[in-house]
Design a protein around this motif. Sequence first.
Motif, PDB file in Angstrom:
ATOM      1  N   VAL A   7       0.652  -1.598  -0.089  1.00 56.90           N
ATOM      2  CA  VAL A   7      -0.025   0.107   0.088  1.00 56.90           C
ATOM      3  C   VAL A   7       1.136   0.822  -0.395  1.00 56.90           C
ATOM      4  CG1 VAL A   7      -1.242   1.447   1.998  1.00 56.90           C
ATOM      5  CG2 VAL A   7      -1.885  -1.694   1.239  1.00 56.90           C
ATOM      6  N   LEU A   8       0.813   1.783  -0.691  1.00 59.62           N
ATOM      7  CA  LEU A   8       1.664   3.054  -0.840  1.00 59.62           C
ATOM      8  C   LEU A   8       0.776   4.592  -0.315  1.00 59.62           C
ATOM      9  CD1 LEU A   8       2.937   3.576  -4.737  1.00 59.62           C
ATOM     10  CD2 LEU A   8       4.513   2.582  -3.215  1.00 59.62           C
ATOM     11  N   GLY A   9       1.202   5.467   0.608  1.00 57.04           N
ATOM     12  CA  GLY A   9       0.413   6.231   1.406  1.00 57.04           C
ATOM     13  C   GLY A   9       0.854   7.155   2.693  1.00 57.04           C
ATOM     14  N   ALA A  10      -0.303   7.532   3.115  1.00 56.41           N
ATOM     15  CA  ALA A  10       0.213   8.182   4.318  1.00 56.41           C
ATOM     16  C   ALA A  10      -0.502   8.289   5.664  1.00 56.41           C
ATOM     17  CB  ALA A  10       0.744  10.037   3.753  1.00 56.41           C
ATOM     18  N   MET A  37       4.684  13.185  -0.954  1.00 55.45           N
ATOM     19  CA  MET A  37       4.247  13.855  -2.090  1.00 55.45           C
ATOM     20  C   MET A  37       5.259  14.988  -2.366  1.00 55.45           C
ATOM     21  SD  MET A  37       1.280  11.824  -2.349  1.00 55.45           S
ATOM     22  CE  MET A  37       0.500  12.599  -2.804  1.00 55.45           C
ATOM     23  N   GLN A  38       6.276  14.845  -1.307  1.00 51.83           N
ATOM     24  CA  GLN A  38       7.145  16.384  -1.855  1.00 51.83           C
ATOM     25  C   GLN A  38       8.652  15.796  -2.191  1.00 51.83           C
ATOM     26  OE1 GLN A  38       5.957  18.407   2.354  1.00 51.83           O
ATOM     27  NE2 GLN A  38       4.832  19.794   0.428  1.00 51.83           N
ATOM     28  N   PRO A  39       9.189  15.150  -3.261  1.00 50.53           N
ATOM     29  CA  PRO A  39       8.331  15.434  -4.448  1.00 50.53           C
ATOM     30  C   PRO A  39       7.561  14.051  -4.865  1.00 50.53           C
ATOM     31  CG  PRO A  39      10.290  14.486  -5.060  1.00 50.53           C
ATOM     32  CD  PRO A  39      10.193  15.182  -3.400  1.00 50.53           C
ATOM     33  N   LYS A  40       6.321  13.689  -4.765  1.00 57.00           N
ATOM     34  CA  LYS A  40       5.879  12.569  -4.882  1.00 57.00           C
ATOM     35  C   LYS A  40       6.871  11.063  -6.210  1.00 57.00           C
ATOM     36  CE  LYS A  40       1.463  14.396  -5.826  1.00 57.00           C
ATOM     37  NZ  LYS A  40      -0.170  15.102  -6.668  1.00 57.00           N
TER      38      LYS A  40
END
Length: 229
Positions: A7-10, A37-40
């Motif tokens: 799972v890719l997530g935060a 997400m910074q960067p993706k």
Amino acid sequence: MGKEVKVLGAWPSPFVMRPRIALHLKSIEYDFIEETMQPKSELLLKSNPVHKKIPVLLHNDKPVCESLIIVQYIDEAFSSGPSILPSDPYDRAIQRFWAAYIDDKWFPNLQGVAKAQTDEARAAALEQTSEGLSLLEDAFVKCSKGEPFFSGGSIGYLDIALGCYLGWLRVSEKMNNIKLLNEEKTPNLLAWSERFSAADAVKDFMPETDKLMEFAKIIMARFKAAASN
């Protein structure tokens, strides 16, 4: 199985909670890959080139995107554990309807509370959020049929769809000194929210309110800075 499922997530994302809860319900081991997400990351951009958003489920390196689609995929791809979607076609349709309402109408109103630039706009967004919860209170009574969860005796599709937002709802309540879930207007939803948050499949993924609030303040500061430019 952990090598097969990723799972890719935060952690702050309510949408990322959804597949993690579903995988726990199905007793599926997986690797969680934290996305900043910074960067993706290249993996995210490659796995979800259309929306470039989390979460992404990777099953044998094949990507599945969009949180509720992922939950349905998990339910269909893994026979272990309880069914997440109801077996009855009408019940399935009703739960999908309310899940779409939550994502398309109710959660944007909750986001509007944080994004409001004036007291009047904030009050209006809070009122719309509260009215939506009254609708969901009625939906809970009808869907649960006297059982503890929307899906009956155990957590299911609609529980996951709404429950993932509880952390952000509590942040909004705390920051605005208001109780949107309360004994007077939403007694059943209030009791459900406590049951859902304490469930084994959920409690490890439900963010702490204070930690989430600190993250929310950072996001709001960025939003205000962008709005003023």
